[in-house]
Scaffold this motif. Structure first.
Motif, PDB file in Angstrom:
ATOM      1  N   TRP A 251       0.810  -1.235   0.000  1.00  0.00           N
ATOM      2  CA  TRP A 251       0.000   0.000   0.000  1.00  0.00           C
ATOM      3  C   TRP A 251       0.841   1.281   0.000  1.00  0.00           C
ATOM      4  CZ3 TRP A 251      -1.423  -3.674   4.006  1.00  0.00           C
ATOM      5  CH2 TRP A 251      -2.354  -4.599   3.562  1.00  0.00           C
ATOM      6  N   PHE A 252       1.832   1.294  -0.883  1.00  0.00           N
ATOM      7  CA  PHE A 252       2.707   2.461  -1.010  1.00  0.00           C
ATOM      8  C   PHE A 252       2.122   3.396  -2.063  1.00  0.00           C
ATOM      9  CE2 PHE A 252       7.052   4.043  -2.668  1.00  0.00           C
ATOM     10  CZ  PHE A 252       6.962   5.190  -1.880  1.00  0.00           C
ATOM     11  N   ILE A 253       1.746   4.599  -1.638  1.00  0.00           N
ATOM     12  CA  ILE A 253       1.153   5.568  -2.561  1.00  0.00           C
ATOM     13  C   ILE A 253       1.270   6.964  -1.961  1.00  0.00           C
ATOM     14  CG2 ILE A 253      -1.198   5.446  -1.596  1.00  0.00           C
ATOM     15  CD1 ILE A 253      -2.229   5.583  -4.530  1.00  0.00           C
ATOM     16  N   VAL A 254       1.385   7.971  -2.816  1.00  0.00           N
ATOM     17  CA  VAL A 254       1.286   9.370  -2.383  1.00  0.00           C
ATOM     18  C   VAL A 254       0.385  10.106  -3.368  1.00  0.00           C
ATOM     19  CG1 VAL A 254       3.530   9.464  -1.230  1.00  0.00           C
ATOM     20  CG2 VAL A 254       3.380  10.043  -3.638  1.00  0.00           C
ATOM     21  N   GLU A 255      -0.286  11.108  -2.886  1.00  0.00           N
ATOM     22  CA  GLU A 255      -1.143  11.927  -3.734  1.00  0.00           C
ATOM     23  C   GLU A 255      -0.329  12.587  -4.849  1.00  0.00           C
ATOM     24  OE1 GLU A 255      -5.069  13.226  -2.998  1.00  0.00           O
ATOM     25  OE2 GLU A 255      -4.387  11.207  -3.498  1.00  0.00           O
ATOM     26  N   ASP A 256      -0.957  12.828  -6.000  1.00  0.00           N
ATOM     27  CA  ASP A 256      -0.257  13.413  -7.145  1.00  0.00           C
ATOM     28  C   ASP A 256       0.437  14.727  -6.787  1.00  0.00           C
ATOM     29  OD1 ASP A 256      -0.998  11.314  -8.714  1.00  0.00           O
ATOM     30  OD2 ASP A 256      -2.636  12.352  -9.719  1.00  0.00           O
ATOM     31  N   ALA A 257      -0.220  15.544  -5.970  1.00  0.00           N
ATOM     32  CA  ALA A 257       0.348  16.856  -5.622  1.00  0.00           C
ATOM     33  C   ALA A 257       1.641  16.738  -4.832  1.00  0.00           C
ATOM     34  CB  ALA A 257      -0.670  17.673  -4.820  1.00  0.00           C
TER      35      ALA A 257
END
Length: 328
Positions: A251-257
């Motif tokens: 579950w590795f993710i960061v928001e586009d911004a």
């Protein structure tokens, strides 16, 4: 004292002269690089398009891009972006669609003709780079890569170069809304960029909920990147589902911004430090081909591709990949 002062002053002058020479030499090489890559005219990327349009097509290929996003990434004025996009749409390479969350924001995507054109651009660029690297000595390719990366990061560090996103704080453990928020980030991002649907969202939600029930067990931890009270990124280490001695990065993710802000690197480094501290011999992660930026980040942290095959566990056939990192 006078002699010492004169020596210090002379050393300072020599240092300044050496610095000026380095600056001028780098400027000269930069101009040569611009000429060799075709920025000054002629074929750029093996196309008849201007460099800005070639870069725009590559950015659009990644998915989820609006005209405003392009203006920020390419550092072009809104009017210039509008003219460029109009020509690309008229040429049949790009299409515009109303955003699902805000109909006023048009999301850009490549047409079939646009995808073929981008594939040709990539093929030309890879051949161009491979040809140049082939003329270097052993190991010099790594010198080129590291030098260019350092220089690009240093140039991009200027305050005026890009808008600065608020710094995210990394916190560990469960908090209310975490399962829903992380699931939503995954579902929205991969629906936009990879065409995943309900099956993918269900797999993420079910796996995350089951994992959170085991958060109290040793070797399990989850981290969230927070801006205020909002979760804008996540990562987890599951120390149980792959057997003894093996950690599973999930579950590795960061928001586009937040992309490019260093938030993802901080999340990943923190998770890997945890895995090493807990004594896991290996850390594994599952992903799929085509996520080049993520793969590069994994490889810089010691991950190596160990397995690759077609799979449908996320509801759509992709080339699934398993990466492995041994304890540092």
């Amino acid at each position: 004292m006078v002699v010492l002062y004169n020596l210090i002053e002379a050393a300072s002058i020599m240092s300044a002269e050496n610095s000026h020479r380095s600056v001028d030499a780098i400027r000269a090489v930069s101009r040569q690089l611009v000429r060799e890559l075709g920025f000054m005219g002629g074929d750029f990327g093996g196309t008849d398009l201007p460099p800005s349009a070639v870069h725009a097509l590559i950015e659009i290929e990644g998915g989820g891009v609006s005209a405003r996003d392009l203006a920020m990434r390419l550092r072009l004025e809104k009017s210039s972006i509008s003219r460029m996009l109009r020509k690309l749409v008229e040429a049949g390479a790009v299409q515009e669609e109303a955003g699902s969350e805000d109909g006023r924001v048009k999301r850009l995507s490549l047409t079939e003709a646009g995808r073929k054109r981008v594939e040709a651009i990539h093929a030309f660029a890879r051949a161009q780079v491979s040809g140049a690297l082939g003329r270097l000595g052993p190991g010099q390719d790594h010198t080129v890569l590291e030098g260019l990366r350092l220089y690009a990061e240093a140039l991009g560090a200027t305050p005026a170069a890009r808008p600065v996103a608020p710094v995210a704080t990394i916190v560990s453990g469960y908090r209310p809304g975490l399962i829903a928020r992380i699931t939503a980030m995954h579902a929205l991002h991969y629906a936009r960029t990879s065409g995943f649907g309900q099956r993918f969202e269900s797999v993420v939600a079910a796996g995350l909920a089951e994992f959170c029930d085991r958060l109290g067990n040793p070797g399990n931890e989850i981290w969230a990147a927070m801006q205020g009270n909002e979760i804008v990124g996540s990562i987890a280490i599951d120390g149980e589902d792959m057997g003894a001695g093996t950690a599973h990065l999930r579950w590795f993710i960061v928001e586009d911004a937040l992309r490019g802000s260093g938030c993802g690197k901080r999340l990943l480094d923190g998770a890997l430090a945890f895995a090493d501290e807990k004594g896991f011999c290996e850390t594994h992660l599952w992903t799929f081909s085509g996520l080049d930026a993520a793969r590069h980040l994994y490889e810089t942290r010691g991950f190596v591709l160990a397995e690759e095959s077609p799979g449908t566990q996320w509801g759509k056939e992709v080339r699934e990949q398993r990466f492995v990192r041994r304890r540092q």
